[in-house]
Design an enzyme around this catalytic site. Structure first.
Site, PDB file in Angstrom:
ATOM      1  N   GLN A 291       0.835  -1.202   0.000  1.00 35.39           N
ATOM      2  CA  GLN A 291       0.000   0.000   0.000  1.00 35.39           C
ATOM      3  C   GLN A 291       0.871   1.253   0.000  1.00 35.39           C
ATOM      4  OE1 GLN A 291      -2.402   1.862   3.294  1.00 35.39           O
ATOM      5  NE2 GLN A 291      -4.089   0.840   2.227  1.00 35.39           N
TER       6      GLN A 291
ATOM      7  N   CYS B  27      -6.146   7.363   5.005  1.00 34.56           N
ATOM      8  CA  CYS B  27      -5.479   7.666   6.276  1.00 34.56           C
ATOM      9  C   CYS B  27      -5.875   9.064   6.752  1.00 34.56           C
ATOM     10  CB  CYS B  27      -3.971   7.570   6.138  1.00 34.56           C
ATOM     11  SG  CYS B  27      -3.093   8.000   7.669  1.00 34.56           S
TER      12      CYS B  27
ATOM     13  N   LYS C 266      -8.106   2.006  -1.163  1.00 33.20           N
ATOM     14  CA  LYS C 266      -8.812   2.077   0.118  1.00 33.20           C
ATOM     15  C   LYS C 266      -9.117   3.539   0.416  1.00 33.20           C
ATOM     16  CE  LYS C 266      -8.839   0.960   5.010  1.00 33.20           C
ATOM     17  NZ  LYS C 266      -8.077   0.693   6.236  1.00 33.20           N
TER      18      LYS C 266
ATOM     19  N   ASP D 212     -15.080  -1.258  12.530  1.00 30.62           N
ATOM     20  CA  ASP D 212     -15.815  -1.747  13.705  1.00 30.62           C
ATOM     21  C   ASP D 212     -16.139  -3.240  13.688  1.00 30.62           C
ATOM     22  OD1 ASP D 212     -15.737   0.857  14.507  1.00 30.62           O
ATOM     23  OD2 ASP D 212     -17.894   1.230  14.388  1.00 30.62           O
TER      24      ASP D 212
ATOM     25  N   ARG E 214      -7.905  -2.574  13.839  1.00 30.76           N
ATOM     26  CA  ARG E 214      -7.588  -2.452  15.273  1.00 30.76           C
ATOM     27  C   ARG E 214      -8.054  -3.649  16.091  1.00 30.76           C
ATOM     28  NH1 ARG E 214     -10.429   2.938  16.623  1.00 30.76           N
ATOM     29  NH2 ARG E 214     -11.805   2.171  14.974  1.00 30.76           N
TER      30      ARG E 214
END
Length: 337
Positions: free
Chosen positions: A71, A101, A140, A205, A228
């Site tokens: 990436q 980002c 992305k 999420d 995450r």
């Protein structure tokens, strides 16, 4: 699901590229736990074309982790094109462009999510990169810059027209950073837009098997990307796959099992990195691997400050001896069915 000629099977799971986290040691642990596709940490195009040591080091790809993507991010088209050619020479399976980002020092330069403020440049840059390499190119990005510009449905069509072969969408705007709840509604709109023919990967999420299955079914995405929620819990990929295939929840690993994973991760970090850097970069992982153990503050502090490898291993052995069969009681919140 296929990206170019890369066949990833049904409902694949992607490990999100994360700076200072998705290094080869962490990728190794996630691959063992059934991540289907992974990326390098994101790489600055400026750093790469200037032969910056940190950027060049991120190009390393190992056979055990394939298929792999590299990436890239940047704000200048010529630099991004040159960086894409350099990345292609490292033989990844694809090149991914980061337009998502939200970090201030990146976005404020017009790179990452900053490109959401200049859609014409985003499209022109993407098209130039697609034409410059033979590998599949993917993107992305996010829903938009802020609540007044949630334009991902239109942007997705324009990106598809450049020739990209998959699109990952994080369900937040740049102004949200990682706050609030990811909104998958627009991700679903993109996926169900009859004009969209490329695979759509949803991100944001996903923290357990129940939510993964629900979002696959509700929004129809081709794949799901996890970031995450995998830090300190790389077995999340295995758990989700097991639930998708069998409808059963695997038990939360015992502390003994988590300790073994943490030790393996440490050994891999020492294998891929030199000096104390391996120890320093493991600290955030140690803190997360043992989350949920009662009265753990003092032990956690030791793990976050000691630099001697043997001392760290001794502490982990003591954790195993004291808490070996213990399972943290957080499955009810993270594994909602």
């Amino acid at each position: 699901m296929k990206i170019g000629n890369i066949n990833l099977g049904e409902q694949p799971l992607f490990l999100a590229p994360m700076e200072d986290i998705t290094d080869p040691s962490f990728r190794c642990v996630c691959k063992i736990h059934k991540a289907d596709f992974m990326y390098t940490e994101f790489i600055s195009s400026d750093g790469l074309i200037r032969d910056g040591e940190k950027s060049v080091r991120k190009l390393d790809i190992y056979d055990f982790e394939r298929p792999m993507g590299i990436q890239l991010y940047g704000h200048l088209t010529d630099a991004m094109v040159e960086a894409a050619k350099i990345a292609e020479a490292s033989s990844p399976e694809l090149i991914d462009i980061n337009f998502g980002c939200p970090v201030k020092k990146i976005a404020n330069r017009g790179a990452g999510a900053g490109m959401l403020k200049n859609i014409p440049l985003m499209i022109a840059m993407t098209e130039a990169i697609v034409k410059s390499v033979r590998l599949p190119v993917t993107v992305k990005t996010r829903l938009g810059w802020d609540e007044d510009s949630r334009n991902i449905v239109e942007v997705a069509e324009m990106l598809q027209d450049t020739g990209i072969q998959a699109l990952t969408i994080h369900g937040r705007t740049r102004s949200q950073f990682y706050k609030g709840t990811a909104d998958w509604t627009l991700i679903g709109e993109v996926k169900n837009n009859p004009k969209i023919k490329i695979p759509i990967i949803g991100n944001g999420d996903i923290d357990g098997p129940g939510k993964a299955k629900e979002y696959f079914n509700r929004y129809g995405v081709d794949g799901i990307m996890i970031g995450r929620a995998a830090v300190g819990r790389p077995w999340i990929f295995r758990d989700i796959k097991h639930f998708l295939e069998r409808g059963e929840l695997l038990p939360e690993p015992t502390v003994n099992e988590k300790a073994e994973i943490a030790l393996f991760h440490l050994e891999k970090s020492l294998e891929f990195k030199s000096g104390q850097r391996a120890i320093f970069e493991m600290r955030r992982h140690f803190s997360n691997y043992f989350k949920g153990i009662p009265h753990f503050k003092e032990t956690r502090l030791k793990l976050l400050t000691i630099t001697d490898v043997e001392e760290i291993k001794k502490i982990i052995a003591e954790i195993k001896e004291k808490w070996g069969d213990f399972r943290s009681d957080d499955r009810t919140s993270i594994y909602t069915v």
